[in-house]
Write a protein that holds these residues in place. Structure first.
Motif, short mmCIF file in Angstrom:
data_model
loop_
_atom_site.label_atom_id
_atom_site.label_comp_id
_atom_site.label_asym_id
_atom_site.label_seq_id
_atom_site.Cartn_x
_atom_site.Cartn_y
_atom_site.Cartn_z
N VAL A 106 4.07 -1.19 3.45
CA VAL A 106 3.55 0.16 3.33
C VAL A 106 4.69 1.13 3.03
O VAL A 106 5.77 1.04 3.62
CB VAL A 106 2.85 0.61 4.64
CG1 VAL A 106 2.44 2.08 4.56
CG2 VAL A 106 1.64 -0.26 4.93
N THR A 107 4.42 2.05 2.11
CA THR A 107 5.34 3.15 1.84
C THR A 107 4.56 4.45 1.95
O THR A 107 3.56 4.65 1.25
CB THR A 107 5.96 3.05 0.44
OG1 THR A 107 6.71 1.84 0.34
CG2 THR A 107 6.90 4.24 0.19
N VAL A 110 0.85 -1.19 0.00
CA VAL A 110 0.00 0.00 0.00
C VAL A 110 0.89 1.24 0.00
O VAL A 110 1.79 1.36 0.83
CB VAL A 110 -0.93 0.03 1.23
CG1 VAL A 110 -1.81 1.29 1.20
CG2 VAL A 110 -1.79 -1.22 1.28
N VAL A 111 0.63 2.14 -0.93
CA VAL A 111 1.32 3.43 -0.96
C VAL A 111 0.37 4.49 -0.42
O VAL A 111 -0.80 4.54 -0.79
CB VAL A 111 1.78 3.79 -2.39
CG1 VAL A 111 2.30 5.23 -2.44
CG2 VAL A 111 2.87 2.84 -2.85
N GLU A 153 10.10 4.77 -8.71
CA GLU A 153 8.73 4.31 -8.93
C GLU A 153 8.44 3.17 -7.98
O GLU A 153 9.25 2.25 -7.81
CB GLU A 153 8.52 3.85 -10.37
CG GLU A 153 7.07 3.49 -10.68
CD GLU A 153 6.82 3.36 -12.17
OE1 GLU A 153 5.66 3.07 -12.55
OE2 GLU A 153 7.76 3.57 -12.97
N GLN A 154 7.28 3.23 -7.31
CA GLN A 154 6.88 2.21 -6.36
C GLN A 154 5.57 1.58 -6.82
O GLN A 154 4.55 2.24 -6.94
CB GLN A 154 6.69 2.79 -4.97
CG GLN A 154 6.16 1.82 -3.93
CD GLN A 154 7.09 0.66 -3.68
OE1 GLN A 154 8.23 0.85 -3.26
NE2 GLN A 154 6.64 -0.56 -3.98
N GLU A 155 5.62 0.28 -7.11
CA GLU A 155 4.38 -0.42 -7.46
C GLU A 155 3.52 -0.57 -6.22
O GLU A 155 4.01 -0.59 -5.08
CB GLU A 155 4.71 -1.79 -8.05
CG GLU A 155 5.44 -1.71 -9.38
CD GLU A 155 5.67 -3.09 -10.00
OE1 GLU A 155 5.39 -4.11 -9.31
OE2 GLU A 155 6.11 -3.15 -11.15
N SER A 166 1.14 1.97 -9.90
CA SER A 166 2.37 2.44 -9.28
C SER A 166 2.32 3.95 -9.10
O SER A 166 1.45 4.63 -9.64
CB SER A 166 3.59 2.08 -10.16
OG SER A 166 3.53 2.76 -11.41
N VAL A 167 3.26 4.45 -8.30
CA VAL A 167 3.41 5.88 -8.06
C VAL A 167 4.84 6.27 -8.41
O VAL A 167 5.79 5.64 -7.95
CB VAL A 167 3.11 6.23 -6.58
CG1 VAL A 167 3.34 7.73 -6.34
CG2 VAL A 167 1.69 5.84 -6.21
#
Length: 475
Positions: free
Chosen positions: A28-29, A5-6, A261-263, A250-251
């Motif tokens: 979590v990020t 979860v972002v 980039e974080q999926e 992603s973000v």
């Protein structure tokens, strides 16, 4: 394999979700723009003093959240009694305004006009029935009369929001005016009857406050998130939110000058809605982008005065209704917790609402200080000879502005986001709703329950479209 979860935004709403999600075993990020977490509910040190970004008493209206905070902070989460006053027509009176205060603060002729206005409005209501009230001005006038609007509500609202009250939504008035109905005032003042109970979230007498400042909540949550394997990244610029196949994938963001980039399997956003919608890739529908761009926030300058006295008034909040006074209210830091100031000294914070980029926003501290200390001296609260230092901080997104038609614009945004199965927006900034810290945490807990159900293959207790109905008028 853990689901990821972002979370956009490291305020209390974002951190509360991260805290619960990591405890449930999810990855979590948290992405935070500032160098420290806490959002509007953060605390900073200045010499031997500690300051919040404005006053933040923690309300008691959600017992489940109170119990969680007690478990998080232990004995540092202290129950207190808070009181407020308003300088109304050069007199200190109770806040919210009470019947006797209103009528003893104005001359008898003006008081008679107030009663007459109300009587006319009441007769009109009985004859014509309930009508839809769409502006702040019309809402107040229909309930309190034109005279009281002209001497109090209108001028103070103009100062606070920098907008003509006739351009503000009546929804704001119905949710935020902490004043008894004038009929109750008249009964209590003139007929000796007990007024009907009136509940208003922000100005409750009983509340909690962390011993070392409201930011202690964010600090403890951060510690718990990291201890359970979560990541909190600060000084991050979010560049885009990639959607594919109807889901957020992603973000993209920049940290330390480097793109990353974080999926993610789910996205939570607590950042201002006007900043979130333009991040979508591919772009959100044109009507959604236009609606989000029309959501405006009021900014603030917070002027802090360090005072060589043990106490100033003993009243945590004092509001100044005079439109000629630059600031809207002050709060005395030591009234919230004696651990926030060194022994024998106190401090106050004057809240000045403004718009980003305007004259107040750009003014240097030495230009604002005389406009703050002057009214405080006039009110005989503090003299400049006792002020040994002062400084200010700026807040860009302080309050959502409920301009006429805002609920229709937000409805377009929430309808669109509810169509994306793995994304939620919430909190004061994300959902554009005038809520407090405890409400943002409550919204976060609801979001986590929804995510846990979805990740477990269960049907959530409430669909996304009903998750925050009690916090909005459009959701």
């Amino acid at each position: 394999m853990k689901r990821h979860v972002v979370i956009l935004g490291g305020g209390p709403g974002g951190l509360a979700a991260a805290w619960k999600l990591t405890r449930a075993g999810h990855a979590v990020t948290v992405l935070e723009r500032e160098s420290v977490v806490g959002g509007l509910a953060r605390t900073f040190a200045y010499g031997e003093f500690r300051f919040d970004y404005g006053p933040h008493a923690f309300n008691i209206d959600i017992p489940e959240v109170i119990e969680e905070m007690k478990g998080l902070l232990g004995d540092d989460f202290v129950e207190k009694t808070f009181s407020s006053k308003v300088v109304f027509r050069n007199k200190f009176v109770n806040y919210p305004l009470r019947g006797a205060d209103v009528f003893t603060s104005i001359n008898p002729l003006l008081g008679a006009y107030c009663v007459l206005d109300f009587a006319i409005a009441r007769v009109r209501h009985r004859i014509l029935g309930e009508k839809e009230i769409d502006t702040f001005e019309s809402w107040v006038v229909s309930r309190f009369g034109r005279t009281l609007y002209n001497i109090y509500f209108g001028p103070y609202t103009q100062k606070l929001w920098g907008r003509d009250p006739s351009k503000l939504s009546g929804v704001f008035a119905s949710q935020r005016i902490p004043v008894l109905h004038l009929w109750d005032l008249i009964q209590k003042t003139f007929l000796g009857k007990q007024a009907a109970p009136h509940r208003h979230n922000e100005y409750v007498d009983e509340a909690y406050y962390p011993r070392k400042g409201i930011g202690q909540i964010a600090e403890r949550m951060s510690e718990e998130v990291i201890a359970h394997g979560g990541k909190i990244l600060t000084e991050v610029e979010v560049l885009g939110v990639r959607e594919e196949g109807g889901r957020i994938r992603s973000v993209r963001f920049r940290r330390g000058g480097q793109p990353e980039e974080q999926e993610c399997d789910f996205l939570l956003s607590t950042i201002p809605v006007c900043d979130f919608v333009p991040l979508q890739d591919p772009p959100a529908p044109a009507e959604v982008r236009e609606a989000a761009a029309g959501m405006h926030y009021r900014s603030a300058r917070l002027m802090y005065l360090l005072v060589d006295r043990e106490q100033i008034s003993g009243t945590p909040y004092i509001y100044f209704s005079n439109p000629d006074v630059l600031f809207n209210r002050i709060y005395e830091i030591r009234c919230f917790s004696p651990d926030m100031t060194p022994a024998g000294k106190t401090a106050i914070c004057a809240e000045i609402t403004c718009d980003e980029g305007d004259e107040v926003w750009r003014a240097p501290d030495d230009a604002l200080y005389p406009r703050v200390i002057g009214p405080l001296e006039d009110a005989r609260l503090v003299s400049r000879e006792h002020v040994f230092d002062y400084f200010s901080r700026s807040v860009r997104f302080a309050y959502p502005i409920y301009e006429s038609g805002f609920q229709h614009r937000m409805k377009k945004v929430t309808t669109w986001i509810n169509g994306i199965p793995n994304a939620l927006i919430y909190g004061r900034q994300g959902l554009f709703t005038y809520t407090n810290t405890n409400h943002s945490i409550d919204m976060a807990f609801r979001a986590v329950s929804t995510i846990n159900d979805l990740f477990a293959g269960r049907e959530p207790a409430k669909p996304k479209s009903e998750l925050y109905l009690d916090y909005t008028v459009w959701y």
